[in-house]
Enzyme design. Sequence first.
Site, PDB file in Angstrom:
ATOM      1  N   LYS A 169       6.533  -7.214 -11.342  1.00 25.51           N
ATOM      2  CA  LYS A 169       5.641  -6.980 -10.215  1.00 25.51           C
ATOM      3  C   LYS A 169       4.358  -6.368 -10.751  1.00 25.51           C
ATOM      4  O   LYS A 169       4.331  -5.759 -11.817  1.00 25.51           O
ATOM      5  CB  LYS A 169       6.268  -6.057  -9.176  1.00 25.51           C
ATOM      6  CG  LYS A 169       6.594  -4.708  -9.688  1.00 25.51           C
ATOM      7  CD  LYS A 169       5.889  -3.528  -9.070  1.00 25.51           C
ATOM      8  CE  LYS A 169       4.747  -3.895  -8.195  1.00 25.51           C
ATOM      9  NZ  LYS A 169       3.907  -2.670  -7.951  1.00 25.51           N
TER      10      LYS A 169
ATOM     11  N   THR B   5       1.634  -1.012  -9.532  1.00 27.35           N
ATOM     12  CA  THR B   5       1.718  -0.788 -10.954  1.00 27.35           C
ATOM     13  C   THR B   5       2.367  -2.023 -11.519  1.00 27.35           C
ATOM     14  O   THR B   5       2.585  -2.988 -10.827  1.00 27.35           O
ATOM     15  CB  THR B   5       2.560   0.462 -11.244  1.00 27.35           C
ATOM     16  OG1 THR B   5       2.528   0.692 -12.633  1.00 27.35           O
ATOM     17  CG2 THR B   5       3.994   0.243 -10.825  1.00 27.35           C
TER      18      THR B   5
ATOM     19  N   GLU C 226      -5.697  -8.256  -7.671  1.00 26.70           N
ATOM     20  CA  GLU C 226      -6.255  -7.998  -6.336  1.00 26.70           C
ATOM     21  C   GLU C 226      -7.573  -8.735  -6.130  1.00 26.70           C
ATOM     22  O   GLU C 226      -8.546  -8.505  -6.833  1.00 26.70           O
ATOM     23  CB  GLU C 226      -6.431  -6.500  -6.141  1.00 26.70           C
ATOM     24  CG  GLU C 226      -5.079  -5.806  -6.090  1.00 26.70           C
ATOM     25  CD  GLU C 226      -5.178  -4.303  -6.094  1.00 26.70           C
ATOM     26  OE1 GLU C 226      -4.199  -3.676  -5.675  1.00 26.70           O
ATOM     27  OE2 GLU C 226      -6.205  -3.769  -6.506  1.00 26.70           O
TER      28      GLU C 226
ATOM     29  N   ASN D 192      -9.302  -2.328  -1.786  1.00 23.25           N
ATOM     30  CA  ASN D 192      -9.335  -0.968  -2.331  1.00 23.25           C
ATOM     31  C   ASN D 192     -10.306  -0.006  -1.642  1.00 23.25           C
ATOM     32  O   ASN D 192     -10.258   1.185  -1.903  1.00 23.25           O
ATOM     33  CB  ASN D 192      -9.660  -1.028  -3.825  1.00 23.25           C
ATOM     34  CG  ASN D 192      -8.501  -1.577  -4.619  1.00 23.25           C
ATOM     35  OD1 ASN D 192      -7.434  -0.977  -4.624  1.00 23.25           O
ATOM     36  ND2 ASN D 192      -8.693  -2.728  -5.231  1.00 23.25           N
TER      37      ASN D 192
ATOM     38  N   SER E  31      -5.836   4.690   2.640  1.00 21.37           N
ATOM     39  CA  SER E  31      -4.453   4.678   2.171  1.00 21.37           C
ATOM     40  C   SER E  31      -3.585   5.448   3.156  1.00 21.37           C
ATOM     41  O   SER E  31      -4.069   6.186   3.993  1.00 21.37           O
ATOM     42  CB  SER E  31      -4.378   5.328   0.802  1.00 21.37           C
ATOM     43  OG  SER E  31      -4.848   6.645   0.868  1.00 21.37           O
TER      44      SER E  31
END
Lengths: 409, 409
Positions: free
Chosen positions: A188, A199, A281, A404, A409
């Site tokens: 992943k 990560t 991303e 981002n 978040s």
Amino acid sequence: MAKITSVSPLAPAAFPDLPVIDGVRFASAAAGVRYEGRTDVMLALLAPGSTVAGVFTRSATRSASVLDCQAKIGADSDDGAAILVNSGNSNAFTGKAGDGSVAAICDAVAAATGLPAARVFTSSTGVIGERLPHDRITAKIDALVADLDAAKAPEAARAIMTTDTFPKGACTTVSLPGGGVKIAGFAKGSGMIAPDMATMLVYVFTDAKIARADLQTLVGGINDRTFNCITVDSDTSTSDTLLMGATGTSGVEVTAEDGAFADALEGLFRDLAHQVVRDGEGATKFVTVKVTGAASDADARTHALAIANSPLVKTAVAGEDPNWGRIVMAIGKSGAAADRDSLSIRFGDLLVAENGWVAPGYREEDGAALMKRPEIDISVDIGLGTGSATVWTCDLTHGYISINADYRS
Amino acid sequence: MAKITSVSPLAPAAFPDLPVIDGVRFASAAAGVRYEGRTDVMLALLAPGSTVAGVFTRSATRSASVLDCQAKIGADSDDGAAILVNSGNSNAFTGKAGDGSVAAICDAVAAATGLPAARVFTSSTGVIGERLPHDRITAKIDALVADLDAAKAPEAARAIMTTDTFPKGACTTVSLPGGGVKIAGFAKGSGMIAPDMATMLVYVFTDAKIARADLQTLVGGINDRTFNCITVDSDTSTSDTLLMGATGTSGVEVTAEDGAFADALEGLFRDLAHQVVRDGEGATKFVTVKVTGAASDADARTHALAIANSPLVKTAVAGEDPNWGRIVMAIGKSGAAADRDSLSIRFGDLLVAENGWVAPGYREEDGAALMKRPEIDISVDIGLGTGSATVWTCDLTHGYISINADYRS
């Protein structure tokens, strides 16, 4: 966190049909660590006699589970091993409480499997700095152990996803003088680290019989040429972990010097590494940067990473702009040896620049046509020596900013 | 190239009222190097007896004019000096032809001013890899010399702009035992390198009397703490140039040991450096990253730049997200010494994290409120030693992607 609504345009057509590796079984569960309505914990159980090797992030602020794995990975044991991974919370920068969470999970897996806690390896991926609600995970251990199944690797690959838009798997077989062996793995990752939530984690298994030290040598060396050669955004996770288990159930012995096995393993590592880049991303382009002719391999790698990490190169690729001046800039800033008049630059097979200037035959429209492809090859010959390196990256797009910056978040 | 239609929200209210520095005169002209309908060449002429010092990009692919300046800058001379700068074309990666363009310009300025060519310094900023049409520049030299005027520094500051959204100037005076001296300067820059079109150029003048070697010592040292401490996108230009001339017309002697002058000069350099960051491509936030408690000043700088260059930190700032986990990540990846349990992080005066975890009194809403400010202070104490460093940067926004990816060069 950003809502990921569509699969990366660079995704493979399908998840591969992973073969069963005798001696390792998988299970996954929805523990509700952070996500709702999906699995977020996976357990892999390796039979007695298996060896385990691993490589880990060099971050100075690495997570509690990474520190625990590093303390355990060098020990020899015939007891078998377990790997327990959760998504949604990275258990990184959680102080001493984080160490306690790792211990609690290891103890619970040990109790349910009969393994010593020293043979339980854990990984956590997700938000940094929030206490891991490990009780939710330990509450699922008995169910996970009861569900263990050699065919359930695909479900395990899905349970460890965070901002990934597709699960990443790869498999191969190798014919050796002693017989055939199988290798299968999954990974992943969607940025070196992603919106609080990601990560790179990699788990690979084989039925070859490999001594622990040999397995570590193979994994370490091949990792340097594969996973350590990818970059999405130059940001390094606090949780990067690669674990590989060799069950030995095929009875075929393999050593670190076995070229055929090493080649097959490198191909599998490279495949998974490329899949991580393809899920970078916001990525719309897969970019291979190959540097040759550097004063050393280390210099070549420095140049290649300077190009691959340059925001101006990455945005030029996003804009389908054959902006070779930005590549010259990146080489110049890298700090590795270069000489303006000896370097040459190619897009694919197209010679763009040489002898310190644009190549005489280069036409901008040819470069522009090449940049429209989804896969871009940038080759640079420094013209100073024989050092070489290849790294892989993706472009830098509005999608990266959206994931981002546009969402809290 | 992107059309820049609005001035940066971080721009100063107005261009300062630059004082005349006796002994230096300026002129600008529209030579049509690349742009239409604006000035693109400036000449500064320094009187006999002036000293000149400079610092330059360390890029291995630096431009022809940088190489020429570096060859000339260390020589003593009482002849005076000229500085000729064009925008629109950087004359970088133009092979031997680029060297010829520099020579042609220097020869033309020498002929028109009576200076030796060795006292003519040039800079070029703009597109990389296209031959500089230096005939368009040399055709304007006589007119430039005829127009020289001590009051025309503001026009000179405008002529060197590329993607800059505002001209950047600063001035100060220093009272010394021997009398007062003035310092005035201007700069351009909007990214370390910008859409084919930018770089950082700085020109500073004083009427203090300073020996060349002393001036070089002052400029080199202060540059390391100011211009070398800013980053917009981690990409280093092939043309970065800072030139400073001291005319001595005030009669006030200054040495490299003169603290009052050095402090004033550092303040002026810092002001101009900050203005470059405030005009960073797509910038909406001005960010100060201060690192203390590192094992050394070098380690502190490494940590500070890792934070300032991290795409994930920069996008978090753009999103007004108090995402301190990404700061932990950046510290961890920097390669400099750090210990999870000894570092602390502050946003402004707000203690966010300490002892390896979120600070007990920290509330997310307090962090979020601070992040809404246009100027963000991120302070990190590593807790290992006494090394410190401060760097300045901006956020990473859709504006950066638009400028660098949405338009073809």
